[in-house]
Write a protein that holds these residues in place. Sequence first.
Motif, PDB file in Angstrom:
ATOM      1  N   GLY A  18       0.800  -1.213   0.000  1.00 53.75           N
ATOM      2  CA  GLY A  18       0.000   0.000   0.000  1.00 53.75           C
ATOM      3  C   GLY A  18       0.832   1.261   0.000  1.00 53.75           C
ATOM      4  N   LEU A  19       2.156   1.111   0.140  1.00 56.08           N
ATOM      5  CA  LEU A  19       3.018   2.279   0.295  1.00 56.08           C
ATOM      6  C   LEU A  19       4.070   2.433  -0.795  1.00 56.08           C
ATOM      7  N   GLY A  20       4.611   1.331  -1.285  1.00 55.71           N
ATOM      8  CA  GLY A  20       5.765   1.389  -2.169  1.00 55.71           C
ATOM      9  C   GLY A  20       5.429   1.623  -3.625  1.00 55.71           C
ATOM     10  N   ASN A  21       6.475   1.591  -4.459  1.00 54.71           N
ATOM     11  CA  ASN A  21       6.318   1.741  -5.905  1.00 54.71           C
ATOM     12  C   ASN A  21       5.570   0.534  -6.465  1.00 54.71           C
ATOM     13  N   ILE A  22       4.474   0.773  -7.167  1.00 54.17           N
ATOM     14  CA  ILE A  22       3.601  -0.316  -7.616  1.00 54.17           C
ATOM     15  C   ILE A  22       4.335  -1.260  -8.562  1.00 54.17           C
ATOM     16  N   VAL A  23       5.085  -0.712  -9.503  1.00 53.02           N
ATOM     17  CA  VAL A  23       5.783  -1.558 -10.475  1.00 53.02           C
ATOM     18  C   VAL A  23       6.847  -2.412  -9.794  1.00 53.02           C
ATOM     19  N   ALA A  24       7.651  -1.790  -8.925  1.00 48.13           N
ATOM     20  CA  ALA A  24       8.701  -2.531  -8.227  1.00 48.13           C
ATOM     21  C   ALA A  24       8.113  -3.624  -7.342  1.00 48.13           C
ATOM     22  N   LEU A  25       7.024  -3.312  -6.649  1.00 50.53           N
ATOM     23  CA  LEU A  25       6.405  -4.297  -5.757  1.00 50.53           C
ATOM     24  C   LEU A  25       5.714  -5.413  -6.533  1.00 50.53           C
ATOM     25  N   THR A  26       5.205  -5.108  -7.712  1.00 50.07           N
ATOM     26  CA  THR A  26       4.637  -6.163  -8.557  1.00 50.07           C
ATOM     27  C   THR A  26       5.718  -7.161  -8.943  1.00 50.07           C
ATOM     28  N   ALA A  27       6.886  -6.638  -9.311  1.00 48.38           N
ATOM     29  CA  ALA A  27       8.013  -7.520  -9.644  1.00 48.38           C
ATOM     30  C   ALA A  27       8.414  -8.365  -8.434  1.00 48.38           C
TER      31      ALA A  27
ATOM     32  N   VAL B 167      -4.886   0.135  -6.613  1.00 50.04           N
ATOM     33  CA  VAL B 167      -5.112   0.818  -7.893  1.00 50.04           C
ATOM     34  C   VAL B 167      -6.565   1.277  -8.001  1.00 50.04           C
ATOM     35  N   VAL B 168      -7.492   0.408  -7.603  1.00 46.47           N
ATOM     36  CA  VAL B 168      -8.920   0.755  -7.670  1.00 46.47           C
ATOM     37  C   VAL B 168      -9.238   1.923  -6.739  1.00 46.47           C
ATOM     38  N   ILE B 169      -8.731   1.871  -5.510  1.00 43.91           N
ATOM     39  CA  ILE B 169      -9.001   2.939  -4.533  1.00 43.91           C
ATOM     40  C   ILE B 169      -8.459   4.276  -5.030  1.00 43.91           C
ATOM     41  N   GLU B 170      -7.232   4.251  -5.574  1.00 45.08           N
ATOM     42  CA  GLU B 170      -6.634   5.507  -6.034  1.00 45.08           C
ATOM     43  C   GLU B 170      -7.393   6.084  -7.226  1.00 45.08           C
ATOM     44  N   LYS B 171      -7.950   5.219  -8.089  1.00 47.23           N
ATOM     45  CA  LYS B 171      -8.720   5.708  -9.237  1.00 47.23           C
ATOM     46  C   LYS B 171     -10.081   6.246  -8.816  1.00 47.23           C
TER      47      LYS B 171
ATOM     48  N   PHE C 292     -11.082   7.247  -5.601  1.00 47.29           N
ATOM     49  CA  PHE C 292     -11.097   8.274  -4.553  1.00 47.29           C
ATOM     50  C   PHE C 292      -9.960   9.282  -4.653  1.00 47.29           C
ATOM     51  N   GLY C 293      -9.069   9.104  -5.614  1.00 42.90           N
ATOM     52  CA  GLY C 293      -8.030  10.099  -5.866  1.00 42.90           C
ATOM     53  C   GLY C 293      -7.043  10.246  -4.730  1.00 42.90           C
ATOM     54  N   ASP C 294      -6.600  11.474  -4.512  1.00 41.62           N
ATOM     55  CA  ASP C 294      -5.548  11.752  -3.539  1.00 41.62           C
ATOM     56  C   ASP C 294      -5.993  11.458  -2.114  1.00 41.62           C
ATOM     57  N   GLU C 295      -7.253  11.750  -1.807  1.00 44.73           N
ATOM     58  CA  GLU C 295      -7.758  11.493  -0.453  1.00 44.73           C
ATOM     59  C   GLU C 295      -7.761   9.992  -0.154  1.00 44.73           C
ATOM     60  N   GLY C 296      -8.159   9.199  -1.132  1.00 45.94           N
ATOM     61  CA  GLY C 296      -8.135   7.754  -0.957  1.00 45.94           C
ATOM     62  C   GLY C 296      -6.728   7.227  -0.764  1.00 45.94           C
ATOM     63  N   ARG C 297      -5.781   7.787  -1.511  1.00 44.70           N
ATOM     64  CA  ARG C 297      -4.385   7.364  -1.384  1.00 44.70           C
ATOM     65  C   ARG C 297      -3.843   7.675   0.002  1.00 44.70           C
ATOM     66  N   LYS C 298      -4.155   8.876   0.520  1.00 47.30           N
ATOM     67  CA  LYS C 298      -3.670   9.258   1.847  1.00 47.30           C
ATOM     68  C   LYS C 298      -4.232   8.343   2.933  1.00 47.30           C
ATOM     69  N   ASN C 299      -5.534   8.061   2.864  1.00 46.15           N
ATOM     70  CA  ASN C 299      -6.145   7.173   3.861  1.00 46.15           C
ATOM     71  C   ASN C 299      -5.569   5.760   3.774  1.00 46.15           C
ATOM     72  N   LEU C 300      -5.339   5.312   2.544  1.00 46.24           N
ATOM     73  CA  LEU C 300      -4.766   3.981   2.355  1.00 46.24           C
ATOM     74  C   LEU C 300      -3.356   3.917   2.923  1.00 46.24           C
ATOM     75  N   ASN C 301      -2.598   5.008   2.790  1.00 50.01           N
ATOM     76  CA  ASN C 301      -1.257   5.056   3.361  1.00 50.01           C
ATOM     77  C   ASN C 301      -1.290   4.843   4.869  1.00 50.01           C
ATOM     78  N   VAL C 302      -2.240   5.492   5.525  1.00 54.15           N
ATOM     79  CA  VAL C 302      -2.340   5.377   6.985  1.00 54.15           C
ATOM     80  C   VAL C 302      -2.739   3.954   7.385  1.00 54.15           C
ATOM     81  N   VAL C 303      -3.731   3.393   6.696  1.00 56.27           N
ATOM     82  CA  VAL C 303      -4.157   2.024   6.995  1.00 56.27           C
ATOM     83  C   VAL C 303      -3.012   1.042   6.746  1.00 56.27           C
TER      84      VAL C 303
END
Length: 596
Positions: free
Chosen positions: A205-214, A553-557, A559-570
Motif C-alpha cells: 500500500g506504500l511502495g512503488n507499484i511496479v517494483a512491488l509487482t516484480a 489501484v482501484v481505490i486511487e482511481k 477516490f483520488g488523492d484522499e483515498g491514497r492518503k487514507n490507504l497510506n495510513v491504513v
Amino acid sequence: MGSNNKHDIPKFNSDDEIIEYYVAQKHPKTFSPAILFIILLTSVLGAIIGMELIVEFGLSTNTSIIGALIAVLVGMIPMRFTRQFRNIHTQNIIETAISCATFGAGNVLLVCVSVIWVFDQPQMCTGILIGGIIAFLIDITMMYWMFDTPLMGANEAWPIGIATAETILAAAELGKKAVLLISGTVVGIAGTYFGLPMDIIGVCGLGNIVALTAFCIGLLCNGYWDRLFGYALADYYVPQGVMVGAGLVALIQAGILIVRRYKNKREQNLSDAASKDSVEEAAGIEEAETILEPELETVSEIQKEIKEEVQEAKEQPYVYSRSTEDMSKAMLKGVVLYTIGAVIMAVIGGLFAQMSTGMLVVWVIYAMIAALVSEILVGISAMHSGYFPAMATVIIFLVLGMFIGFPPYALAFLAGYAACTGPAFADMGYDLKTGWILRGKGKHAKFEVEGRKQQYFAEMLGAAVAIVAVVLFYKAYFEAGRIPPVASVYKSTIEAGVDPIVLKYILTWAVLGGVIQLISGLRRQIGIMFAAGLLITNPVAGIAGLIFLGIRVVIEKLFGDEGRKNLNVVSAGLIAGSALFSFFSNTFKLFKPTSK
C-alpha cells in the motif's frame, strides 16, 4: 490547533499543524541528559532482544515503532521531566537509536563473530569482530552520506519509515488518522496471528507499484515453481544469478548517472561562463531593440516562456537535497573505508598466515567490493519493499569467492564482513525517512540538516550499545551453544565447495537479471526487486501482495488523492500491527522453557 496552557498536550487537527508546530521549535538534542538516558535504556533493551531473537529463532525484529511508542508513553506522564518526549522529533531520535541497537547486536555483530566460531577458531574471533565493528559503523555513516541522493531518495517508499512516521503523527493528532491507524494496527495484529503476511500487504500500500509487482511475482515464482515443474529454482541458482546480474547492472546504471550528471554540470558551467562573457553585448542589443520596437515582447513569447518553465518543473518533480556529486563522493569514501577495514580485519585476524601476499591483496579488494555492493543491494531492496535479503547476498559473494580460490577461513571472514553491511544501512534509511516526513519532507532545509545530524548521533549511540553488548556476551552465548543459525548455513556453504556448473548457472541467469534491470532503469529497480522475491520463500505473500496492489489501484482511481492518503495510513497500521505482534510474540517466547 487548540490553545492550551504549557503543561497540557497540544491539540492538532492535521499532520501539517503538528509538523509546523514542532518545526518552529529548536530541534531536540540527542545528548541532552533526559533524552540520552531514555536512549541508553531502550537501546540496552533492544540489544538484548536482538541477540536473544537471533540465536533462538534466527531472526530479529524492527523495533522502530516500539521505540516511538515508548517515547510517546513517556511523554504522556504529567511531569516536567517527561514533557520533552511529546515532541515528535524526540520520539524520532529514540526510535532511531533502539532500532540500530536491535539490528546491530543481533543481525550484524553476533552473526559476524559466529561465522568464525563455528569453524572452531575462537582465537580468530577478535579479528573478525573488530573488522565487523568497523564495517558496521561505516555502513551507518554511508547511509547518512547517501540518504536523499538520486540512488537513495527520501521520496522513495522506505515502507517501515512511513509506518513509524504515521504512528508518531497519529499519536500526536488523536483524530481521524489515529482511528485509521489503530484500525489498521488491529487488523495487522489479527492477520499476523492467523498467519497472513500483513507486513507485505502493508508494504504494497506504500511502495512503488511496479517494483512491488516484480517483487510479488518473484515470490510466486520461487514458491510455486517446484510444484508446477518438479524442480526448485534454487537447484539451478536462479535467484542468486538474477540478483548478481541485476546488481551489477544497477551499479553500472548508478555509475552512468554520476558521469551524466557531472557532464551536465560541466556543460552548464561552460554555458554560464559564455552567457557572462556576452552579457554586455546582449544588453546593448536589448536596449536598441527596446528603443526601436517597444512591443517586441509579444504575448506568444510570454506564453512560450511560461510553457518552458512548466515543462521544466514537470521534468524535475523532486529535488534531492544531496546531489549526484555527493553520491559519488560517498561511494568513493566507502571504497577507501571498506578497504581499510578489510586490511585491519585481515591483519588482526591472522589471515596473512592463510594466504600468499598476492592472494591477500585480492581478498582485501574483493572484501571491499562485497561489503559495498551488498550494502547497495540490501539498501535498494529495503527502500522499495521493506525487506532486505542480507543472507542471500552474502551467500552470493561466498560462492563467487570460492571460484576465486580463497581458503575456508578467508571465506568465513568474508562472510562476516559482508554480513555487517546492509542491515544497519537499510535500517537507518527507514529512520531517516521517518524523520524526513516529520520534518516536513524537506521544506525546512536547515531543520532537515539538523534533524539528520541528531539522528546520526542517535544511531551511533545505539550502535555503541550493540557493540558493548556483543563484546561482553558473545562468548557466553556461544559457549552455551546459542549460535545464530545462519552461521551454520555459511559454514555448510563454504565446506560444500562449488562445482564449475554452478558458475555456469549463475552467469546464465545473471544475463536475465541484467536485462530486466536494464529495461526497468535505476528508478524502479525491477531486476533487483524480482531477484529479492526469488530469494524469499513465501508464495502466500506474493498472492496477498498482488491482490492488495489491485485494491490499491482501484481505490486511487475511485477516490483520488484522499483515498491514497487514507490507504497510506491504513497500510502503515498493517505494518505496525505485524511488527508489534512479531515483537511481543517472539519476545514472550524467550521466557518460555524449551526442551533442547
